[in-house]
Scaffold this active site. Sequence first.
Site, short mmCIF file in Angstrom:
data_model
loop_
_atom_site.label_atom_id
_atom_site.label_comp_id
_atom_site.label_asym_id
_atom_site.label_seq_id
_atom_site.Cartn_x
_atom_site.Cartn_y
_atom_site.Cartn_z
N SER A 248 -9.43 1.74 3.52
CA SER A 248 -8.73 2.56 2.30
C SER A 248 -7.40 1.85 1.68
O SER A 248 -7.15 2.15 0.79
CB SER A 248 -7.86 3.55 3.16
N SER B 225 -9.91 -0.67 7.37
CA SER B 225 -9.24 -0.33 5.99
C SER B 225 -8.49 -1.46 5.45
O SER B 225 -8.08 -1.60 4.55
CB SER B 225 -8.28 0.84 6.25
N LYS C 96 1.04 -1.31 0.13
CA LYS C 96 -0.10 -0.09 0.17
C LYS C 96 1.06 1.33 -0.02
O LYS C 96 1.89 1.24 0.69
CB LYS C 96 -1.12 0.04 1.24
#
Length: 548
Positions: A237, A261, A157
Amino acid sequence: MKNLLLLFTALAVLSCKENQSASTVVESTETVKDTTVKEREYAVLDSKVLNTEALWSPFQDALEKFSEADYEKVKALAFEKTIPEIQEAKANGKLTYEELVLFYLSRIKKYDRNNELSLNSVIALNPKVLEEARKLDLQEKLLIDRYSIHGMPVLLKDNINAAGMPTTAGAVVFENNNADDAFITQKLKEQGALILGKANLSEWAYFFCNDCPSGYSAVGGQTLNPYGRKIHDTGGSSSGSGVSMAANFAVAAVGSETSGSILSPSSANSVVGLKPTIGLLSRGGIVPISSTLDTPGPMTRSVIDNAILLQAMTGLDPEDEKAVKLAATQTDYVKPLKDLDAREFLKGKRLGYYKSYEDTLYIQAVSALRDAGATLVELERPEIDLPQFLRVLNLDMQNDLPAYIAAYGAKDLAVKDLNDITAFNKKDSLIRMPYGQGLLYGVLADSASAEEFTAIKDTLERNGRQFFDEPMKANDLDAVLSINNYMAGYAAVAKYPAITVPMGYSETNQPMGLTFIAPTLSEELLLQLAYAYESISQKRKTPGDFDE
């Protein structure tokens, strides 16, 4: 059910964000005009910042030589395969790590950008990854553990530092944040993992704009769900991490979670996602929201791969206070899964489920576990609130983001704090903040004394633990069962780990996940429960448009 979802939204459970109401400073700069919800959802689709030509230039020659026959050969050995299966192919001389990298690069190039199937899930590629793969292939023939991350291409990420690529958190202001490796990145490299690149994300880990869609960032554009582009949400996210796993763009991916997330995009994209106990994995070198609640975690297509990736990232980071306290808990998460018999393991296990969840797939999952030998206990949801949840994120971010910039950011970053960042964004709002930056204004507007902040955190942790502990102790439960990230907020403040596993698809092909939650440091148990459920259910399927 609708009331439950409204409650979770109010708690910032579904996406790590919440309407700032009175604390929001109204935007004065030009933003995307609000029309219908659906139109606004995809008001900004493609990145206006990412240079795709530069992204692919290091690989152009190698990809031209990687023929369709080469692709099909590797696909038979790697597509939807587990790490042990891929390592077996490597050990038998059927596959090289370089070929594996080229296979994933080919898939990313084919599906991820600028076409009718684009997913916008990858935000950067490691320009040296082929060179690194070749070096591993040239090493003397060693007995590589089939359960090792060695040679496996991994996506991070893009709030996790990795040398050789900027760490942007999806924000233009960090476009040149060329920082050193995060602690977990170092651990992965020590274990021989190949860092393939960076995954797109909801900008600033979805703590940026009030009503922007999950999966959007100014640098990466709008991430889309492969099970229904522009139909199903990607979750956030860690949107790009979830989507890239669903579409087979890497062997494994790393996400991060503050509240939902990892669980949200994992369930939304039919993959396995583990949110560990806070502090089990180092947060050093990861762009933060909240040092109280943040954690990285593994996102994979199978439970065994999840355990392998978790194992590879563990290690004591002396710079992370919470990690220091967990030094004695390091264990082998992979070994218990190697010969696990699902039905034998589930015998005697006591699992709680909530009768208020009337979802058909959830009911089927409960029945499957019961039929496999587990004892399932029906529970009433405790009526417990999470007061001032959002303020923990506000007050932590005020301090934690500047601390990251000072300790882990690139030395030449032009911004030092949130005031600098919001001012930078306003200079070109249509590119840098098309949906506004209301949540950042809310962070700047909040304040509390140290005593008040401690009291808020203590209340939340007490309430979160009470939410789970009372029914678990009363019924002698090993874990409770939830759906997707519906209870992520409670797990977050309780500091309890959670893992979600694919449990099927709705009539509209929307993926859903069965989520197991257990007390602090129950990762070994959760992985075993998830593995057992995965074994008896086998619910994951490849998204139809991305199986070529």
